[in-house]
Motif scaffolding. Structure first.
Motif, PDB file in Angstrom:
ATOM      1  N   ALA A 160       0.833  -1.208   0.000  1.00  0.00           N
ATOM      2  CA  ALA A 160       0.000   0.000   0.000  1.00  0.00           C
ATOM      3  C   ALA A 160       0.866   1.256   0.000  1.00  0.00           C
ATOM      4  CB  ALA A 160      -0.923  -0.015   1.213  1.00  0.00           C
ATOM      5  N   MET A 161       1.982   1.240   0.725  1.00  0.00           N
ATOM      6  CA  MET A 161       2.884   2.393   0.759  1.00  0.00           C
ATOM      7  C   MET A 161       3.472   2.657  -0.622  1.00  0.00           C
ATOM      8  SD  MET A 161       4.808   1.608   4.403  1.00  0.00           S
ATOM      9  CE  MET A 161       5.838   3.082   4.399  1.00  0.00           C
ATOM     10  N   ARG A 162       3.850   1.584  -1.325  1.00  0.00           N
ATOM     11  CA  ARG A 162       4.398   1.740  -2.668  1.00  0.00           C
ATOM     12  C   ARG A 162       3.350   2.284  -3.633  1.00  0.00           C
ATOM     13  NH1 ARG A 162       7.535  -4.095  -2.494  1.00  0.00           N
ATOM     14  NH2 ARG A 162       9.465  -3.347  -1.486  1.00  0.00           N
ATOM     15  N   GLU A 163       2.121   1.816  -3.480  1.00  0.00           N
ATOM     16  CA  GLU A 163       1.039   2.334  -4.331  1.00  0.00           C
ATOM     17  C   GLU A 163       0.817   3.819  -4.053  1.00  0.00           C
ATOM     18  OE1 GLU A 163      -3.788   1.748  -4.965  1.00  0.00           O
ATOM     19  OE2 GLU A 163      -2.633   0.193  -3.923  1.00  0.00           O
ATOM     20  N   ALA A 164       0.834   4.192  -2.787  1.00  0.00           N
ATOM     21  CA  ALA A 164       0.641   5.592  -2.415  1.00  0.00           C
ATOM     22  C   ALA A 164       1.776   6.467  -2.931  1.00  0.00           C
ATOM     23  CB  ALA A 164       0.540   5.709  -0.894  1.00  0.00           C
ATOM     24  N   ALA A 165       2.997   5.947  -2.884  1.00  0.00           N
ATOM     25  CA  ALA A 165       4.159   6.723  -3.332  1.00  0.00           C
ATOM     26  C   ALA A 165       4.073   7.072  -4.804  1.00  0.00           C
ATOM     27  CB  ALA A 165       5.444   5.950  -3.044  1.00  0.00           C
ATOM     28  N   GLN A 166       3.401   6.233  -5.590  1.00  0.00           N
ATOM     29  CA  GLN A 166       3.267   6.503  -7.022  1.00  0.00           C
ATOM     30  C   GLN A 166       2.511   7.799  -7.282  1.00  0.00           C
ATOM     31  OE1 GLN A 166       4.782   4.575  -9.553  1.00  0.00           O
ATOM     32  NE2 GLN A 166       5.748   3.855  -7.661  1.00  0.00           N
ATOM     33  N   HIS A 167       1.609   8.174  -6.383  1.00  0.00           N
ATOM     34  CA  HIS A 167       0.852   9.415  -6.556  1.00  0.00           C
ATOM     35  C   HIS A 167       1.735  10.653  -6.366  1.00  0.00           C
ATOM     36  CE1 HIS A 167      -2.923   7.304  -6.888  1.00  0.00           C
ATOM     37  NE2 HIS A 167      -2.764   6.717  -5.706  1.00  0.00           N
ATOM     38  N   LEU A 168       2.888  10.480  -5.725  1.00  0.00           N
ATOM     39  CA  LEU A 168       3.780  11.612  -5.463  1.00  0.00           C
ATOM     40  C   LEU A 168       4.789  11.835  -6.582  1.00  0.00           C
ATOM     41  CD1 LEU A 168       4.527  10.869  -1.700  1.00  0.00           C
ATOM     42  CD2 LEU A 168       2.875  12.506  -2.616  1.00  0.00           C
ATOM     43  N   LEU A 169       4.987  10.836  -7.433  1.00  0.00           N
ATOM     44  CA  LEU A 169       5.981  10.942  -8.493  1.00  0.00           C
ATOM     45  C   LEU A 169       5.562  11.963  -9.541  1.00  0.00           C
ATOM     46  CD1 LEU A 169       6.900   7.184  -9.060  1.00  0.00           C
ATOM     47  CD2 LEU A 169       8.239   8.928  -7.852  1.00  0.00           C
ATOM     48  N   GLY A 170       6.570  12.618 -10.136  1.00  0.00           N
ATOM     49  CA  GLY A 170       6.306  13.578 -11.196  1.00  0.00           C
ATOM     50  C   GLY A 170       6.346  15.008 -10.688  1.00  0.00           C
ATOM     51  N   THR A 171       5.907  15.933 -11.523  1.00  0.00           N
ATOM     52  CA  THR A 171       5.928  17.355 -11.213  1.00  0.00           C
ATOM     53  C   THR A 171       4.584  17.776 -10.626  1.00  0.00           C
ATOM     54  OG1 THR A 171       7.491  17.760 -13.018  1.00  0.00           O
ATOM     55  CG2 THR A 171       6.295  19.661 -12.150  1.00  0.00           C
ATOM     56  N   HIS A 172       4.626  18.312  -9.404  1.00  0.00           N
ATOM     57  CA  HIS A 172       3.398  18.705  -8.709  1.00  0.00           C
ATOM     58  C   HIS A 172       3.646  19.958  -7.880  1.00  0.00           C
ATOM     59  CE1 HIS A 172       1.742  14.711  -9.596  1.00  0.00           C
ATOM     60  NE2 HIS A 172       2.855  14.189  -9.091  1.00  0.00           N
ATOM     61  N   ASP A 173       2.557  20.587  -7.468  1.00  0.00           N
ATOM     62  CA  ASP A 173       2.592  21.604  -6.422  1.00  0.00           C
ATOM     63  C   ASP A 173       2.575  20.844  -5.093  1.00  0.00           C
ATOM     64  OD1 ASP A 173       1.826  23.417  -4.393  1.00  0.00           O
ATOM     65  OD2 ASP A 173       0.931  24.762  -5.886  1.00  0.00           O
ATOM     66  N   PHE A 174       3.707  20.880  -4.370  1.00  0.00           N
ATOM     67  CA  PHE A 174       3.849  20.094  -3.146  1.00  0.00           C
ATOM     68  C   PHE A 174       3.604  20.922  -1.890  1.00  0.00           C
ATOM     69  CE2 PHE A 174       6.156  17.094  -5.889  1.00  0.00           C
ATOM     70  CZ  PHE A 174       5.751  15.870  -5.361  1.00  0.00           C
ATOM     71  N   ARG A 175       2.848  22.013  -1.994  1.00  0.00           N
ATOM     72  CA  ARG A 175       2.688  22.861  -0.815  1.00  0.00           C
ATOM     73  C   ARG A 175       1.971  22.131   0.331  1.00  0.00           C
ATOM     74  NH1 ARG A 175      -0.085  28.014  -2.883  1.00  0.00           N
ATOM     75  NH2 ARG A 175       0.791  27.308  -4.864  1.00  0.00           N
ATOM     76  N   ALA A 176       1.212  21.076   0.028  1.00  0.00           N
ATOM     77  CA  ALA A 176       0.579  20.298   1.095  1.00  0.00           C
ATOM     78  C   ALA A 176       1.606  19.610   1.983  1.00  0.00           C
ATOM     79  CB  ALA A 176      -0.360  19.253   0.491  1.00  0.00           C
ATOM     80  N   PHE A 177       2.833  19.457   1.489  1.00  0.00           N
ATOM     81  CA  PHE A 177       3.893  18.789   2.241  1.00  0.00           C
ATOM     82  C   PHE A 177       5.004  19.768   2.641  1.00  0.00           C
ATOM     83  CE2 PHE A 177       1.860  15.526  -0.335  1.00  0.00           C
ATOM     84  CZ  PHE A 177       1.622  14.542   0.610  1.00  0.00           C
ATOM     85  N   GLN A 178       4.696  21.043   2.653  1.00  0.00           N
ATOM     86  CA  GLN A 178       5.689  22.076   2.976  1.00  0.00           C
ATOM     87  C   GLN A 178       5.393  22.660   4.344  1.00  0.00           C
ATOM     88  OE1 GLN A 178       7.310  25.412   0.197  1.00  0.00           O
ATOM     89  NE2 GLN A 178       5.478  26.250   1.144  1.00  0.00           N
TER      90      GLN A 178
END
Length: 300
Positions: A160-178
């Motif tokens: 499940a962690m690996r599946e979730a990590a796939q959503h983070l890959l690529g170019t995104h606005d990461f302000r939710a994690f800032q």
């Protein structure tokens, strides 16, 4: 500046255990806290540079965060008639005069005068270490304390962690994690790699009778640059997935929310489990110290 003196710029790789430091950046003034940079610059005074040596750090790390390999550039201006230090001599001199056992200079390179250790980095990789099967703090070997995040759970849903990590890959606005306090002008980042895996070597400090209970895990994240505490926030969310508190698809929702104050993304994983693993540059840095993913080896 004496006539005939030569200023040389160096790229220096160094490592440290962050437990005793208030982060890597120098602490100026009369505060009791001190950074790794303070010790590096104190050692550099013994180089007898015409101008004081200042380390420009590639990647700032917080208090308690470790580095397998961080980087910095510095200028050394020797007196007239003296040639620049060779990278090997510079490395040896800095290590000789370092006054803290938790810091080591790994290697140095001569670089052009316009080189900048922070701006020129093409890739940064962070490693976060987890331990499961540790019901109370005293069950963790003393040699692993301050080097991993000990979870009370007996296991993690790694799939499940690996599946979730796939959503983070690529170019995104990461302000939710800032985290608040970031100096970044844009929250957009490109995450090239996010992996979750059992530690292949486990831990050499675990006794045989404990090895059936304790399991160590590694999370790795690679990007050209990261937002303030982005890795620790992403780690916390992935751990929540691994513990069943979040579904993998919810990570995408969190990312797209651009909200750093949500219930799960506002949690920050402890500093002591985080290691800066590598900082890469075009043309500088031995492959053995700065491992690259296959897709980047052709750019060396």
């Amino acid at each position: 500046m004496g006539a005939g003196s030569v200023r040389a710029r160096y790229l220096v790789y160094f490592q440290y255990l962050g437990t005793d430091f208030n982060g890597v950046a120098a602490v100026r003034g009369a505060q009791h806290a001190i950074g790794v940079q303070n010790y590096l610059e104190e050692a550099a005074k013994r180089l007898n540079s015409v101008v004081p040596v200042k380390f420009t750090i590639s990647s700032r790390t917080d208090a308690g965060v470790h580095a397998l390999s961080n980087a910095a550039h510095l200028d050394v201006q020797r007196r007239s008639g003296r040639p620049p230090f060779s990278p090997e001599v510079l490395t040896q001199a800095l290590n000789t005069h370092l006054r803290h056992p938790a810091i080591r200079v790994l290697q140095a390179f001569r670089v052009p005068s316009h080189f900048h250790a922070r701006h020129a980095a093409t890739s940064r990789t962070y490693l976060y270490r987890l331990a499961t099967g540790c019901r109370s703090p005293h069950q963790l070997p003393v040699f692993e304390r301050n080097r991993c995040w000990a979870l009370r759970a007996d296991c993690l849903d790694v799939a499940a962690m690996r599946e979730a990590a796939q959503h983070l890959l690529g170019t995104h606005d990461f302000r939710a994690f800032q985290s608040a306090g970031s100096l970044a002008t844009s929250p957009v980042r490109t995450l090239r790699r996010a992996s979750v895996s059992p530690d292949p070597a486990s831990s050499p400090f675990v006794l045989p009778e404990e090895s059936r209970r304790l399991q160590f895990w590694s999370l790795e994240f690679e990007s050209q640059s990261f937002l303030y505490r982005q890795v620790r926030r992403m780690t916390s969310v992935l751990v929540a997935v691994g513990l069943g508190a979040l579904m993998p698809a919810q990570v995408k929702v969190i990312l797209e929310s651009q909200d750093p104050l949500g219930r799960h993304q506002s949690h920050v994983a402890p500093a002591h489990g985080l290691f800066l693993k590598a900082v890469l540059y075009e043309g500088f840095g031995p492959a053995s110290m700065c491992p690259q993913s296959p897709q980047h080896r052709g750019h060396r």
